[in-house]
Design an enzyme around this catalytic site. Structure first.
Site, PDB file in Angstrom:
ATOM      1  N   GLU A 153      -0.388   9.180  -5.929  1.00  0.00           N
ATOM      2  CA  GLU A 153      -1.400  10.229  -5.781  1.00  0.00           C
ATOM      3  C   GLU A 153      -1.424  11.127  -7.009  1.00  0.00           C
ATOM      4  O   GLU A 153      -0.442  11.804  -7.321  1.00  0.00           O
ATOM      5  CB  GLU A 153      -1.135  11.039  -4.509  1.00  0.00           C
ATOM      6  CG  GLU A 153      -1.497  10.242  -3.258  1.00  0.00           C
ATOM      7  CD  GLU A 153      -1.070  10.901  -1.961  1.00  0.00           C
ATOM      8  OE1 GLU A 153      -1.524  10.445  -0.902  1.00  0.00           O
ATOM      9  OE2 GLU A 153      -0.284  11.866  -2.007  1.00  0.00           O
ATOM     10  N   THR A 169       9.080   0.214   1.709  1.00  0.00           N
ATOM     11  CA  THR A 169       7.980   1.107   1.355  1.00  0.00           C
ATOM     12  C   THR A 169       7.046   1.310   2.516  1.00  0.00           C
ATOM     13  O   THR A 169       7.228   0.759   3.594  1.00  0.00           O
ATOM     14  CB  THR A 169       7.158   0.544   0.204  1.00  0.00           C
ATOM     15  OG1 THR A 169       6.202   1.536  -0.172  1.00  0.00           O
ATOM     16  CG2 THR A 169       6.397  -0.691   0.632  1.00  0.00           C
ATOM     17  N   LYS A 197       0.853  -1.188   0.000  1.00  0.00           N
ATOM     18  CA  LYS A 197       0.000   0.000   0.000  1.00  0.00           C
ATOM     19  C   LYS A 197       0.888   1.237   0.000  1.00  0.00           C
ATOM     20  O   LYS A 197       2.079   1.176   0.321  1.00  0.00           O
ATOM     21  CB  LYS A 197      -0.932   0.022   1.205  1.00  0.00           C
ATOM     22  CG  LYS A 197      -0.287   0.140   2.557  1.00  0.00           C
ATOM     23  CD  LYS A 197       0.067   1.505   3.035  1.00  0.00           C
ATOM     24  CE  LYS A 197      -1.081   2.466   2.935  1.00  0.00           C
ATOM     25  NZ  LYS A 197      -0.581   3.834   3.350  1.00  0.00           N
ATOM     26  N   ASN A 247      -3.563  16.061  -1.535  1.00  0.00           N
ATOM     27  CA  ASN A 247      -2.785  16.373  -0.343  1.00  0.00           C
ATOM     28  C   ASN A 247      -3.199  17.660   0.335  1.00  0.00           C
ATOM     29  O   ASN A 247      -2.835  17.910   1.485  1.00  0.00           O
ATOM     30  CB  ASN A 247      -1.302  16.367  -0.668  1.00  0.00           C
ATOM     31  CG  ASN A 247      -0.828  14.945  -0.810  1.00  0.00           C
ATOM     32  OD1 ASN A 247      -0.919  14.172   0.137  1.00  0.00           O
ATOM     33  ND2 ASN A 247      -0.389  14.579  -2.008  1.00  0.00           N
ATOM     34  N   SER A 281      -9.280  16.106   5.767  1.00  0.00           N
ATOM     35  CA  SER A 281     -10.577  16.770   5.961  1.00  0.00           C
ATOM     36  C   SER A 281     -11.722  15.846   5.587  1.00  0.00           C
ATOM     37  O   SER A 281     -11.548  14.711   5.256  1.00  0.00           O
ATOM     38  CB  SER A 281     -10.624  18.069   5.166  1.00  0.00           C
ATOM     39  OG  SER A 281     -10.004  17.911   3.912  1.00  0.00           O
TER      40      SER A 281
END
Lengths: 412, 412
Positions: free
Chosen positions: B283, B197, B186, B407, B412
């Site tokens: 990402e 990692t 992951k 990011n 939130s």
């Protein structure tokens, strides 16, 4: 775009005796914008510079270094500086050197001097041939409008992705002599100077001996342009030039005197202002961040940690979002490469808010306090290492959508 | 979001004899998602691991290292691995260690072993206290559903900002013995592993002596997880665990044998696959980039240059824009810190296109060719240094608007 950075006002930029400035619209990349700059020096002037340490340093950087070395060793004095934007003339091999020499020769002919008395500078896209003919064709115009009062135009002429010109001016009194100093800088991306910034020029009208000026430029660069970073990308063309025109009454022959110290302070202060203007106008910047690392074992380790924080995309996006996700700062400290760092003694503050204590979350820390500071447009991160007396400060900006937009679109 | 990365299919993930997997929805950060994972090992198993070198290494990393060292030295064997997402338990000081120990003790009680026979792992937000009670409350569920055929659920249970689970399975025949290996990983941000990692687990059913397994895990990590980067941010929680369950018929007591070499090749290959899945799901990633630096004086300098290219925000945004602004790659090579690099001998290729020759633009290079390659979703940058025989490869992704969005919004 720029963070709390008012536009410099042309009337506030004082001419410096002993230097004249001319510019042209040569259409190097796009028509209708100033892209060639000539700065002509009085015969009394001395020049010192620091340049990028990038191994792919641009052709004009290689030539400027060589010509400065010749002049510094008592050879032909520097007569003029020549700057073009729109093309960096970097990654251009042998033909890039020949092209830069051609532009120097053309300007030397117009100014009635030798090619090696010209310092060439370029900024713009890398790996593309310099459009020599356009630069050369622009030179007569630039020479025709040489005048002392052209600093604002000079600041505009060296812009690339900058959204505003960068300039500053001061008058200081040193040992009873009035000294006027004015400088310009540019740069908004590919900014992590290693010896100097993208382009910075600072002139003052005192007379300074060459070895003293050499020492002064290194000090000023190390405490200004060498303390800023936008994206960690050290450019191929970084150059910071300090020019003592020798046209005023102050004369400095040796370092260490009270006059030298006063001059050093003034030059460093204005250099820092010029460097910070670059960060305030950083590509996509919405926040101006000061990172101070204190109580380190050495300045080097403090700088390592400060840059590690300043370069972390995760830290930079958290600033952009005004999100007090401050564990990201601890992570960046932890991988900075200070192998014997004892994190259980480390404290971290965000402005006046004590966030981390002894390497963990300060029990008194309230997220609302972190949130309050993160919403500001100017923020100071302070890290205390409890290892010694050394300290270092680095200035940077956040990483926003506009940084990606600007750099995904630059060239098109 | 992920680049050419098909979802692993649950049916293709083969159970590995000697390891059972259970999971729970403990509501650590959000309700209704798997966030606790237990991997229970057969008494025949040996375990080796590599961990982050971040000085702010997380509390569970510190405990796992200690417990592995005890087991490796002939102490109590490892009985189970415990993973939670939603909280990294990093930057949490002394209380973080106590919290991790509490979760180990709770699982040890359920499995009838000692707390030091548990290896704890956490991933999620840094600098916030671990919600211990929630983790502990989830353990009975996880233990109740322990079974060999739960690898796909395991891959899902360790996800954070990942958009898809990452897993791979192989069956190899070594010295006449069939070996089954299955792994999960992951991570999608804060990825620049230094030893390992974010989280990776690989199990196979051979029996391997502890020192041999220790050697094997380092080799596999160095050629897989230690060659990837998304944003240059080395996490506080990186861990890669290699588990030899000992339940099959293959037994390896020494390195260097043909059987060891065959196992090494298979383990490294599947590790590389797991590592590359992380980059493909980086990402905001829209491109998968392979950077190979050849003809270097040392592997170290090749890696320096490859990472310098891979971390440059300017290079990464150019890939995102499919813009062959390839001078940015030269600039990143130039500031990589190889001080005696002679750039006039350097060549650069983009897939099959020869872009830079002897440090300048290849006269035969056509922008249209660069444009064609830049539009691909998989691109190889090849740099030839002409300094020696060493080489290194790093895998990375581009920098897109979505990286900033993800990011700026995470938490939130």
């Amino acid at each position: 775009m720029a963070v709390n950075s008012p536009l410099p006002v042309a009337e506030n930029l004082k001419p410096v005796q002993g230097i004249e400035i001319g510019f042209a619209e040569a259409g190097i990349k796009k028509p209708g914008r100033k892209d060639v700059l000539v700065m002509k020096l009085a015969p009394t002037a001395t020049v010192s510079g620091v340049f990028t340490k990038n191994r792919f340093c641009a052709a004009p950087v290689q030539i400027s270094k060589a010509n400065l070395a010749t002049a510094g060793a008592g050879g032909d004095k520097i007569v003029a500086l020549l700057v073009n934007t729109g093309n960096a003339n970097a990654g251009t091999g042998e033909s890039g050197l020949a092209n830069a020499q051609t532009t120097c020769a053309a300007l030397a002919k117009l100014l009635d001097c030798q090619p090696q008395q010209i310092l060439p500078f370029s900024t713009g896209v890398i790996l593309e041939p310099l459009p020599v003919a356009k630069v050369v064709a622009g030179l007569p115009d630039a020479v025709a409008n040489l005048q002392p009062d052209n600093w604002y135009n000079a600041a505009e002429a060296i812009m690339t992705t900058d959204t505003q010109p960068k300039a500053a001016s001061r008058t200081v009194t040193i040992g009873g002599h009035t000294v006027t100093m004015t400088g310009i800088s540019k740069g908004a991306g590919m900014i992590k100077p290693n010896m100097a910034t993208m382009l910075g020029y600072l002139a003052f009208d005192a007379k300074v001996a060459q070895p003293v000026l050499d020492q002064l430029v290194r000090h000023a660069a190390d405490h200004s342009f060498n303390c800023i970073t936008i994206d960690g990308d050290t450019s191929t063309n970084d150059s910071f030039m300090l020019i003592a025109t020798g046209a005023g009454s102050l004369v400095i022959d040796a370092a260490g005197t009270p006059e030298y110290e006063a001059l050093k302070e003034a030059v460093t202060d204005i250099s820092r202002n010029l460097a910070q203007q670059i960060i305030r106008d950083g590509e996509g910047a919405t926040k101006f961040i000061t990172i101070t690392v204190e109580e380190g074992g050495s300045v080097e380790e403090c700088r390592k940690i400060a840059y590690s924080i300043a370069h972390s995309p995760l830290v930079k996006t958290a600033f952009f979002a005004s999100d007090p996700n401050l564990g990201r700062i601890l992570a960046a400290i932890g991988y900075a490469g200070v192998d014997d760092l004892d994190v259980t003694k480390l404290d971290m503050y965000l402005d006046d808010v004590w966030v981390a204590k002894n390497g963990g979350r300060n029990p008194d820390y309230q997220e609302a306090d972190g949130q309050r500071v993160m919403k500001q447009s100017e923020i100071t991160v302070r890290v205390k290492l409890a290892r010694g007396d050394a300290a270092a400060t680095v200035w940077t900006c956040d990483l926003s959508h506009d940084y990606v937009t600007i750099n995904a679109d630059y060239r098109s």
